[in-house]
Design a protein around this motif. Structure first.
Motif, mmCIF file in Angstrom:
data_model
loop_
_atom_site.group_PDB
_atom_site.id
_atom_site.type_symbol
_atom_site.label_atom_id
_atom_site.label_comp_id
_atom_site.label_asym_id
_atom_site.label_seq_id
_atom_site.Cartn_x
_atom_site.Cartn_y
_atom_site.Cartn_z
ATOM 1 N N ARG B 180 17.554 12.645 -20.983
ATOM 2 C CA ARG B 180 16.901 11.521 -20.294
ATOM 3 C C ARG B 180 17.079 10.256 -21.116
ATOM 4 N NH1 ARG B 180 10.639 13.138 -19.673
ATOM 5 N NH2 ARG B 180 10.916 13.184 -21.928
ATOM 6 N N GLU B 181 16.924 9.114 -20.465
ATOM 7 C CA GLU B 181 16.792 7.854 -21.195
ATOM 8 C C GLU B 181 15.317 7.474 -21.150
ATOM 9 O OE1 GLU B 181 20.186 4.852 -20.635
ATOM 10 O OE2 GLU B 181 20.129 5.949 -18.741
ATOM 11 N N VAL B 182 14.763 7.153 -22.310
ATOM 12 C CA VAL B 182 13.364 6.726 -22.373
ATOM 13 C C VAL B 182 13.275 5.452 -23.223
ATOM 14 C CG1 VAL B 182 12.429 9.060 -22.097
ATOM 15 C CG2 VAL B 182 12.859 8.166 -24.403
ATOM 16 N N SER B 183 12.173 4.723 -23.066
ATOM 17 C CA SER B 183 11.970 3.545 -23.910
ATOM 18 C C SER B 183 10.511 3.443 -24.279
ATOM 19 C CB SER B 183 12.427 2.271 -23.197
ATOM 20 O OG SER B 183 11.712 2.093 -22.000
ATOM 21 N N ILE B 184 10.288 2.833 -25.424
ATOM 22 C CA ILE B 184 8.910 2.558 -25.829
ATOM 23 C C ILE B 184 8.726 1.053 -25.946
ATOM 24 C CG2 ILE B 184 9.302 2.739 -28.346
ATOM 25 C CD1 ILE B 184 6.451 4.182 -28.325
ATOM 26 N N ILE B 185 7.588 0.587 -25.441
ATOM 27 C CA ILE B 185 7.183 -0.809 -25.601
ATOM 28 C C ILE B 185 6.118 -0.806 -26.687
ATOM 29 C CG2 ILE B 185 6.206 -2.850 -24.471
ATOM 30 C CD1 ILE B 185 8.803 -2.016 -23.166
ATOM 31 N N ALA B 186 6.432 -1.464 -27.795
ATOM 32 C CA ALA B 186 5.510 -1.530 -28.923
ATOM 33 C C ALA B 186 5.109 -2.975 -29.139
ATOM 34 C CB ALA B 186 6.190 -0.980 -30.172
ATOM 35 N N VAL B 187 3.973 -3.195 -29.762
ATOM 36 C CA VAL B 187 3.528 -4.574 -29.988
ATOM 37 C C VAL B 187 2.798 -4.654 -31.322
ATOM 38 C CG1 VAL B 187 1.486 -4.159 -28.538
ATOM 39 C CG2 VAL B 187 2.204 -6.502 -28.974
ATOM 40 N N ARG B 188 3.042 -5.735 -32.037
ATOM 41 C CA ARG B 188 2.377 -5.964 -33.324
ATOM 42 C C ARG B 188 1.936 -7.425 -33.373
ATOM 43 N NH1 ARG B 188 3.597 -7.730 -38.497
ATOM 44 N NH2 ARG B 188 2.563 -6.616 -40.189
ATOM 45 N N SER B 189 0.710 -7.641 -33.815
ATOM 46 C CA SER B 189 0.171 -9.005 -33.849
ATOM 47 C C SER B 189 0.396 -9.648 -35.210
ATOM 48 C CB SER B 189 -1.318 -8.986 -33.521
ATOM 49 O OG SER B 189 -2.043 -8.488 -34.624
ATOM 50 N N VAL B 190 0.145 -10.933 -35.292
ATOM 51 C CA VAL B 190 0.324 -11.689 -36.538
ATOM 52 C C VAL B 190 -0.393 -10.998 -37.690
ATOM 53 C CG1 VAL B 190 -0.174 -13.881 -37.705
ATOM 54 C CG2 VAL B 190 0.621 -13.900 -35.324
ATOM 55 N N SER B 191 -1.592 -10.482 -37.435
ATOM 56 C CA SER B 191 -2.349 -9.874 -38.532
ATOM 57 C C SER B 191 -2.029 -8.386 -38.711
ATOM 58 C CB SER B 191 -3.845 -10.083 -38.339
ATOM 59 O OG SER B 191 -4.245 -9.611 -37.086
ATOM 60 N N GLY B 192 -1.040 -7.878 -37.998
ATOM 61 C CA GLY B 192 -0.551 -6.526 -38.253
ATOM 62 C C GLY B 192 -1.128 -5.433 -37.370
ATOM 63 N N GLU B 193 -2.007 -5.802 -36.409
ATOM 64 C CA GLU B 193 -2.491 -4.772 -35.482
ATOM 65 C C GLU B 193 -1.313 -4.291 -34.632
ATOM 66 O OE1 GLU B 193 -5.450 -6.090 -32.659
ATOM 67 O OE2 GLU B 193 -5.726 -4.069 -31.856
ATOM 68 N N GLU B 244 15.048 1.388 -26.734
ATOM 69 C CA GLU B 244 15.566 2.366 -25.769
ATOM 70 C C GLU B 244 16.168 3.550 -26.522
ATOM 71 O OE1 GLU B 244 17.379 0.648 -21.972
ATOM 72 O OE2 GLU B 244 17.918 -0.847 -23.468
ATOM 73 N N PHE B 245 15.868 4.740 -26.042
ATOM 74 C CA PHE B 245 16.365 5.961 -26.673
ATOM 75 C C PHE B 245 17.102 6.841 -25.670
ATOM 76 C CE2 PHE B 245 12.294 5.020 -28.845
ATOM 77 C CZ PHE B 245 12.675 5.029 -30.175
ATOM 78 N N PHE B 246 18.070 7.609 -26.200
ATOM 79 C CA PHE B 246 18.574 8.782 -25.483
ATOM 80 C C PHE B 246 17.763 9.967 -25.983
ATOM 81 C CE2 PHE B 246 22.639 6.251 -25.941
ATOM 82 C CZ PHE B 246 22.643 5.799 -24.636
ATOM 83 N N GLN B 247 17.193 10.719 -25.075
ATOM 84 C CA GLN B 247 16.481 11.927 -25.486
ATOM 85 C C GLN B 247 17.422 13.122 -25.343
ATOM 86 O OE1 GLN B 247 13.614 13.723 -22.884
ATOM 87 N NE2 GLN B 247 14.218 15.537 -24.089
ATOM 88 N N VAL B 248 17.629 13.820 -26.454
ATOM 89 C CA VAL B 248 18.493 15.016 -26.484
ATOM 90 C C VAL B 248 17.665 16.132 -27.104
ATOM 91 C CG1 VAL B 248 20.692 15.963 -27.250
ATOM 92 C CG2 VAL B 248 20.476 13.491 -26.920
ATOM 93 N N GLY B 249 17.161 17.020 -26.272
ATOM 94 C CA GLY B 249 16.269 18.060 -26.795
ATOM 95 C C GLY B 249 15.070 17.400 -27.441
ATOM 96 N N GLU B 250 14.808 17.801 -28.696
ATOM 97 C CA GLU B 250 13.657 17.224 -29.400
ATOM 98 C C GLU B 250 13.994 15.885 -30.066
ATOM 99 O OE1 GLU B 250 10.439 18.342 -29.166
ATOM 100 O OE2 GLU B 250 11.572 19.428 -27.626
ATOM 101 N N HIS B 251 15.259 15.491 -29.998
ATOM 102 C CA HIS B 251 15.680 14.269 -30.698
ATOM 103 C C HIS B 251 15.574 13.023 -29.821
ATOM 104 C CE1 HIS B 251 17.475 16.469 -34.134
ATOM 105 N NE2 HIS B 251 17.628 17.418 -33.220
#
Lengths: 359, 359
Positions: B180-193, B244-251
């Protein structure tokens, strides 16, 4: 498709925010240079009854709506000659005048508090003799947020009250000892599709709405929908219509209606599948209406006067901030927050958190 | 508070729509006269590297962000002298160049497909010898939506592929037989949250994203968050970062990252408690981040090329329309729809309804 809006305040601003995703563009006609909808719409800065400005608006847009009920009838008439204006003029004419409004409620079988027409001091004395005291003297037109109202207690000087409201045509209304104030947000599209949001329970203080809480399966919902349906159908209404009620036992007494999106429906932005703003636009464009079902348990708290500690508010989970871009001023609505929680208990706990921030 | 955005496309438009309720105002710098964010923001119409335009922007706004990764480094440098620019320049420099990007992934212990640097035809031959075929030749810079890519099968003329990508610096990438193709949306604030959205599963066709579905408690979520956290911390990142990631098994093999709000995160507007757009702005303003938890089961379908039958789409319950105000054109993203349903089954049924409308 371009929508013209008479008025450029927060309701126009939230209509535009809901409308861009539908592929719409917006032009507001609004005399104030710093109108809070202006940064996100075209802005014709002119009086609402300026014929040249209305002509310019009519050339720029495909249809017109409005965000306040005291729109000059002449403006709606002029615009109506060249393009659709919704909600219709008869709804404006009704909502603009408390006497017409309450009379129509009663004609449609919708209960109200007892009321009497007042043209002069003699009429006020007659009204008091008829309804008794306490009672509220309200100007027939131009009242909002508790303005143009005078509570008269037994023993009060009637002349002082008559002076206080400015000696203009009024109605006198018997004071209702209500259990709760509730409102329904109803919507009807050009082709007659109708939808109703769950009732909101409203808390006012000093005549200004403070808190609206979405009610789930309230026993008064069917009656409120029935009343709203009668009004929508009678007026051949198009758009969002809000009706405020006093709930007294099993009765709902209609207090007033607003032929526009309404403060007690702001919770729908996060608290319903489709917001009142989007459904108003869908109705005006004759698109299918969106689901009015609630999403979790939601409430809305108005931000009034000072700018709150927005960092503290945003630090509360499930709290959504809506600032209007307006300068703080006593008693001015400068924004609201919506809360959406999974249960009533969590909602109440979160509302306490918000109260603590706002104190 | 006024935010400047480099770029005035749909991502800038959705940032503005999310930002007005936070009390923000917006100015976009964008050369196109008909930029789709322009109707709801100030618009400086100029090239991204125009020093006078950049100076004007810096005078008008309090901080700057951007909606695309090929922002000229000189623009970020000039703006950075007088006001904060987020995400930081090092993230741009990394994401702009596929070779830097993949090298950094590997340095941080984030797996990728095997790859080789290609400067010329000889280098391409060497890469093929090393990785085998099939493999994909990709320009190091300026590729998006499948542009600047050439799939090479066993037996293909290497010179033809080298011509097809324009004889510019490339990487050659081993073709991954992914699950599968999967993606993660991550966010970090100025103060590191930091905060992370649930993984989305993505379906591309002809190199263009078609469908993103929010995954619930996917077994790869912890690994994706771990990888994203490494990148955010390494870069001292501020704002939304998509990987964006390619998911291959557990990888999970990192394919590419985008230092901005991302198409595979559009489902968050209705499908999460806080949208990626609002959280990007909260991060940039150092406000507390909003909850990234999903609301029901959500997916996003891109509207590509022609304007769809919007009336039919809006007639489907729980479907939310997002048009960008762009003229239809083959392969152009002109909008998307979000679906939010109570269960996976209802979501799949609704996606079928949408497919039927779009066919």
């Amino acid at each position: 498709m371009k929508i013209g809006i008479l008025g450029g305040g927060q309701l126009a601003r939230m209509l535009a925010l809901a409308g861009y995703p539908l592929g719409l563009d917006f032009v507001v006609l609004e005399p104030a240079p710093d109108a809070c909808a202006a940064p996100l719409a075209g802005h014709i800065q002119a009086a609402y009854d300026d014929p040249a400005a209305l002509e310019q608006l009519a050339e720029l847009v495909d249809r017109v709506t409005y965000e306040f009920e005291s729109v000059p009838a002449s403006a709606v008439e002029q615009l109506g000659e060249s393009l659709p204006v919704y909600p219709p003029a008869n709804a404006l004419a009704t909502a603009r005048d408390r006497h017409h409004e309450k009379t129509l409620f009663n004609e449609l079988g919708i209960e109200t508090a007892p009321f009497a027409e007042v043209h002069d001091l003699a009429g006020l004395k007659q009204g008091v003799a008829q309804l008794g005291l306490p009672a509220i003297l309200k100007t027939r037109t131009l009242g909002y947020d508790g303005k143009g109202q005078q509570l008269i207690h037994p023993g009060d000087e009637l002349e002082a009250a008559w002076q206080a409201v400015g000696q203009v045509p009024c109605i006198l209304e018997g004071l209702v000892n209500f259990d709760r104030e509730v409102s329904i947000i109803a919507v009807r599209s050009v082709s007659g599709e109708m939808a109703f949001y769950p009732l909101a329970e409203n808390v006012h203080r000093d005549g200004i709405l403070r808190l609206s809480t979405c009610l789930h399966e309230d026993s008064h919902q069917p009656l409120a929908e029935d009343y709203a349906r009668r009004m929508l159908e009678h007026l051949g209404y198009v758009g969002v219509l809000a009706i405020e009620f006093f709930q007294v036992g099993e009765h709902l007494l209609a207090n007033e209606m607003a032929p526009r999106v309404h403060n007690s429906g702001h919770w729908t932005i996060e608290g319903a599948h489709t917001s009142q703003f989007e459904n108003h636009l869908r109705a005006v464009l004759d698109l299918p209406l969106g689901s009015t079902q609630p999403l979790g348990h939601a409430a809305m708290v108005n931000l009034i006067g000072d700018l709150p500690d927005t960092k503290a508010l945003l630090g509360l989970e499930n709290v959504h901030l809506h600032l209007y871009g307006k300068a703080p001023r006593p008693d001015r609505k400068i924004g609201h927050v919506t809360v959406r929680e999974a249960s009533v208990d969590e909602l109440q706990a979160r509302l306490s958190n918000i109260d603590n921030v706002l104190q």
